[in-house]
Write a protein that holds these residues in place. Structure first.
Motif: not given
Lengths: 294, 294
Positions: B124-147
């Motif tokens: 993220d340009v505002g605070w580059p230690d963070c990522f910008n959540s406008g684009m991200f690669v993820f793995v769908p998972s009911q378990e992750t969703y619940e977490q």
């Protein structure tokens, strides 16, 4: 094995910035040497004051005909200021260094940076694939210096400054946390992140054309930016000014015009209307005061 | 092994954004599925148009009493929109996904993102230690969703949105180049970097309150921002509008008020007075045209 923080001053304003930076590093108990490169643009008075705080004051002049950068500069005069910063690689009396721009301020001890490899730095907020060259860990080396000069001559700098040049020369730079080079604007751009992570900030960078030494009136309580400027002025007033000759204090007062100031504050405030709570300012001031009274 | 690009629309404006985004991905020959989460805030008309472009249109409503996020939301109603985005982890019919905000636009094929691990993103340009959540690669998972739901309930989000939550949940995120989520403002913040690296940009993100669908008049040649808005409108005009029912075209026209527009342009221009040359605009337009005519 001697390690050092290295900075650079090209004007008296930056010289006073370097005095405050030096005191901020010392007040957090650094065990490393302090070294400053100065150009002839810094007056004798300021150089003398710098020698009271810095272990090593090195006069550099990229236009000296005896200087190795001279011939390179004749071909690319637009890179003059860039070449001045490159001089830090010639400081081979040190085994490792942390370069800090004179418009940075240490809020905590940052000596752990010396465990990092060359070239370590933090992301630039404008284009985070690049590092911001206001802070970087480097290893002095005559060979690297010559390679940098050659690179500058043949490839130039994509932004006309040291940041573009160094980013092209060190494409595989090692990424450090933003807390080691927190641009003062960042707290406005993404205020929630500053509220979450701001307490970890170790080094703040006054990026932009208005510098803390342009005037104290930006040091207003109630804003993150104001509190950083306030911290700068506290160190100036309590640690720098008392040991400065009266004539230099007066000379410096003239540098800090109210005009620069008001303009600066307006710009900051126009960017983002939100402010940190008064508590944050008090906390930072109390902390700085506690360091000074130690 | 099915992989998909996933986006989200909560209003008709974002729905039209998603239509353009979908076409931009298809025009660069993606081999992946396109999936969109829509809330009841998106009209039937727009949902129907989306189903012409997206392989999968999933209606989600975080306030449905049958929804697993419902109870969590009762405790933290401020996270409503955040919870909507979290739904993407429930898309377990896909083995890996790339989430893209509906205000992004693909300028090149980005299918290589599917080789990256969860969670991969750009600074993220505002605070580059963070990522910008406008684009991200993820793995769908009911378990992750619940977490994630549990994490949201117990820890909340430091910025009140999905970005703060996801950054806290995935502290060891994998850093991708800024070219995969180039904030349109960045070309103004550090223009030389944009001139150097801009040709590599694969995905542009229209961050901020003014979106391309607010009006075409920001699509002015001669500025980087204008050329990106122009690219968006070219796709809208040539690929989206022709297959939209007339009533929807008229509905959409009302969304794009000139007022939003002029205000938007002024804000962009006030930020930085420099512009990219006319050539860049022509190049981008020629490129987009060539993709469309293929």
């Amino acid at each position: 094995m001697t390690e050092a923080y290295v900075t650079l001053a090209t004007t008296d304003g930056y010289g006073v910035g370097a005095l405050v930076l030096g005191h901020s590093l010392l007040s957090h108990g650094t065990t490393r040497q302090l070294c400053i490169l100065v150009t002839p643009g810094v007056s004798e008075q300021v150089r003398s004051a710098l020698s009271q705080v810095y272990h090593n004051v090195v006069l550099v002049d990229v236009m000296d005909s005896g200087d190795s950068a001279h011939l390179a500069l004749l071909e690319r005069p637009e890179l003059g200021i860039t070449f001045t910063k490159l001089h830090c690689w010639t400081l081979t009396q040190y085994t490792k260094c942390v370069f800090l721009d004179a418009d940075t301020l240490a809020l905590q001890n940052t000596d752990e940076l010396f465990t990092q490899p060359e070239l370590s730095a933090a992301c630039d907020v404008g284009w985070p694939d690049c590092f911001n060259s206001g802070m970087f860990v480097f290893v002095p080396s005559q060979e690297t210096y010559e390679q940098l000069l050659d690179f500058a001559k043949t490839k130039g700098s994509f932004d006309g400054g040291d940041q573009g040049l160094l980013n092209s020369f060190f494409p595989n730079w090692h990424r450090l946390s933003f807390v080691y080079n927190m641009v003062a604007t960042a707290c406005y751009t993404y205020l929630p992140a500053f509220k979450e992570f701001g307490r970890n900030v170790k080094l703040v960078h006054f990026l932009g054309s208005t510098k803390p030494w342009h005037g104290e009136s930006a040091a207003q309580p109630g804003s993150a930016y104001g509190s950083f400027v306030g911290a700068w002025w506290t160190i100036y007033r309590e640690l720098v000014r008392p040991s400065m000759p009266q004539s230099l204090v007066e000379h410096f007062s003239k540098l800090s015009t109210n005009e620069n100031l008001v303009e600066g504050r307006q710009r900051w405030e126009a960017g983002r209307p939100e402010y940190m709570g008064r508590d944050s300012f008090d906390n930072i001031m109390a902390y700085i005061q506690s360091r000074i009274n130690k």
